[in-house]
Design a protein around this motif. Structure first.
Motif, PDB file in Angstrom:
ATOM      1  N   ILE A  65       0.867  -1.190  -0.043  1.00  0.00           N
ATOM      2  CA  ILE A  65      -0.104   0.005  -0.084  1.00  0.00           C
ATOM      3  C   ILE A  65       0.840   1.158   0.004  1.00  0.00           C
ATOM      4  N   VAL A  66       1.967   1.074   0.813  1.00  0.00           N
ATOM      5  CA  VAL A  66       2.822   2.238   0.921  1.00  0.00           C
ATOM      6  C   VAL A  66       3.615   2.738  -0.297  1.00  0.00           C
ATOM      7  N   VAL A  67       4.073   1.702  -1.097  1.00  0.00           N
ATOM      8  CA  VAL A  67       4.780   1.748  -2.286  1.00  0.00           C
ATOM      9  C   VAL A  67       3.905   2.433  -3.381  1.00  0.00           C
ATOM     10  N   GLY A  68       2.491   1.874  -3.346  1.00  0.00           N
ATOM     11  CA  GLY A  68       1.568   2.631  -4.527  1.00  0.00           C
ATOM     12  C   GLY A  68       1.333   3.973  -4.051  1.00  0.00           C
ATOM     13  N   PHE A  69       1.124   4.486  -2.891  1.00  0.00           N
ATOM     14  CA  PHE A  69       0.860   5.494  -2.707  1.00  0.00           C
ATOM     15  C   PHE A  69       2.115   6.453  -2.688  1.00  0.00           C
ATOM     16  N   PHE A 126      -1.369  -2.884  -3.531  1.00  0.00           N
ATOM     17  CA  PHE A 126      -0.691  -1.808  -4.027  1.00  0.00           C
ATOM     18  C   PHE A 126      -1.427  -1.079  -4.929  1.00  0.00           C
ATOM     19  N   ASP A 127      -2.622  -1.509  -5.464  1.00  0.00           N
ATOM     20  CA  ASP A 127      -3.727  -0.632  -6.150  1.00  0.00           C
ATOM     21  C   ASP A 127      -4.492   0.252  -5.225  1.00  0.00           C
ATOM     22  N   MET A 128      -4.785  -0.315  -3.797  1.00  0.00           N
ATOM     23  CA  MET A 128      -5.447   0.418  -2.961  1.00  0.00           C
ATOM     24  C   MET A 128      -4.531   1.745  -2.473  1.00  0.00           C
ATOM     25  N   GLY A 129      -3.290   1.646  -2.689  1.00  0.00           N
ATOM     26  CA  GLY A 129      -2.360   2.907  -2.344  1.00  0.00           C
ATOM     27  C   GLY A 129      -2.526   3.640  -3.256  1.00  0.00           C
ATOM     28  N   GLN A 130      -2.349   3.418  -4.582  1.00  0.00           N
ATOM     29  CA  GLN A 130      -2.238   4.277  -5.655  1.00  0.00           C
ATOM     30  C   GLN A 130      -3.487   4.622  -6.270  1.00  0.00           C
ATOM     31  N   LEU A 161     -13.792   6.711  -4.652  1.00  0.00           N
ATOM     32  CA  LEU A 161     -13.358   5.518  -4.651  1.00  0.00           C
ATOM     33  C   LEU A 161     -14.343   4.178  -4.259  1.00  0.00           C
ATOM     34  N   PHE A 162     -15.219   4.592  -3.194  1.00  0.00           N
ATOM     35  CA  PHE A 162     -16.064   3.596  -2.899  1.00  0.00           C
ATOM     36  C   PHE A 162     -17.302   3.631  -3.684  1.00  0.00           C
TER      37      PHE A 162
END
Length: 303
Positions: A65-69, A126-130, A161-162
């Motif tokens: 998550i952090v990487v994507g963000f 990852f997708d959640m972060g970006q 998003l939701f």
């Protein structure tokens, strides 16, 4: 190696079939919208649910998550830096096309078909972060910077998003997993049947959407945007392998995610900011070609 190469060539063939069928009139450009709806609201959520069957929480998921963000934030900042002093529509073009990753309809089929099932959960995190940026965050920042008086509120971004079926699906599945709520095995079995068509439909949709039309005066910005995007993501991928204490599968999935093509929704945001749709369309199409070559090369090197 042979099986991986066969799958890779099959993906390329499906994209080519979609493009050829559009050229001969079997598909129309607007048919891509129907394919997109089927993928986003049916096959992709089903594939995501199936990927959670063997899910177990680990620190590497938070890292994903952090990487994507963080990658998206850096790319957005670089977009503003490279376009400083230019007119608003050009700044929007850079700010919207540098950040963001097409995970659901580009990367997910590769992860689903070539890597271990647990990879689906990793790429979902990852997708959640970006997604905060690709599904509204970047547009909010860009629009605010070029319009001044009109800004998109945070709650508007969260609402968007939701209302995204894929995001909502893996958010719910993630929360259920954290709460140790296990769905019946029959649910996963049905989900896998529906999700098995995701890779084919996603690649066919990409073929139908593919288009290349560009004026000479616009080539420079396209080259700069794509060059910066892939150079920086290569640096991010190198950092993932060198610095993150996570399993090899997580590193592989994150690397594939970082080399994803530009999200299809970016073109719509570009149009809202006054950018030429032809330029953003070419950026999206070229990024598909580049990302396809890079992702297939990575998968073949790991086989």
């Amino acid at each position: 190696m042979g099986d991986v190469l066969l799958k890779a060539l099959s993906f390329v063939a499906i994209i080519a079939v979609g493009y050829v069928l559009k050229r001969i009139g079997f598909f129309k450009a607007e048919d891509a919208k129907l394919l997109s709806k089927i993928v986003i609201y049916l096959t992709l959520p089903a594939a995501l649910i199936g990927g959670f069957e063997t899910f177990s929480f680990s620190l590497s998921l938070l890292v994903s998550i952090v990487v994507g963000f963080v990658a998206s934030v850096i790319l957005l900042a670089v977009g503003f830096l490279l376009s400083r002093g230019r007119e608003g529509t050009v700044r929007a073009l850079y700010g919207l096309n540098l950040p963001g990753y097409n995970i659901g309809t580009f990367v997910m089929p590769f992860v689903q078909s070539f890597l271990e099932p647990a990879g689906i959960v990793v790429i979902s995190m990852f997708d959640m972060g970006q997604a905060l940026w690709s599904l509204g965050g970047s547009y909010a920042v860009v629009f605010g910077s070029i319009a001044g008086e009109r800004r998109v509120r945070l709650r508007d971004i969260v609402s968007k998003l939701f209302h995204s079926a894929p995001f909502l699906t893996y958010f719910v599945m993630f929360v259920l997993s954290l709460c140790r709520v296990r769905l019946p095995a029959q649910v996963f079995s049905v989900a896998k049947i529906f999700g098995s068509g995701n890779a084919f439909l996603a690649m066919l949709m990409i073929g139908v959407m593919f288009d290349l039309r560009l004026e000479r005066s616009e080539i420079r910005d396209v080259v700069r945007i794509l060059g910066a995007r892939y150079l920086l993501n290569a640096v991010f991928a190198a950092a993932v392998w060198a610095l993150l204490p996570v399993p090899a599968l997580v590193k592989q999935v994150l690397t594939v995610g970082l080399f994803a093509s530009i999200p299809t929704v970016t073109t719509a945001y570009c149009e809202k900011c006054g950018c030429k749709s032809s330029v953003s369309g070419v950026l999206g199409s070229l990024s598909i070609l580049i990302s396809l070559a890079l992702v297939l090369a990575l998968l073949l090197s790991w086989s």
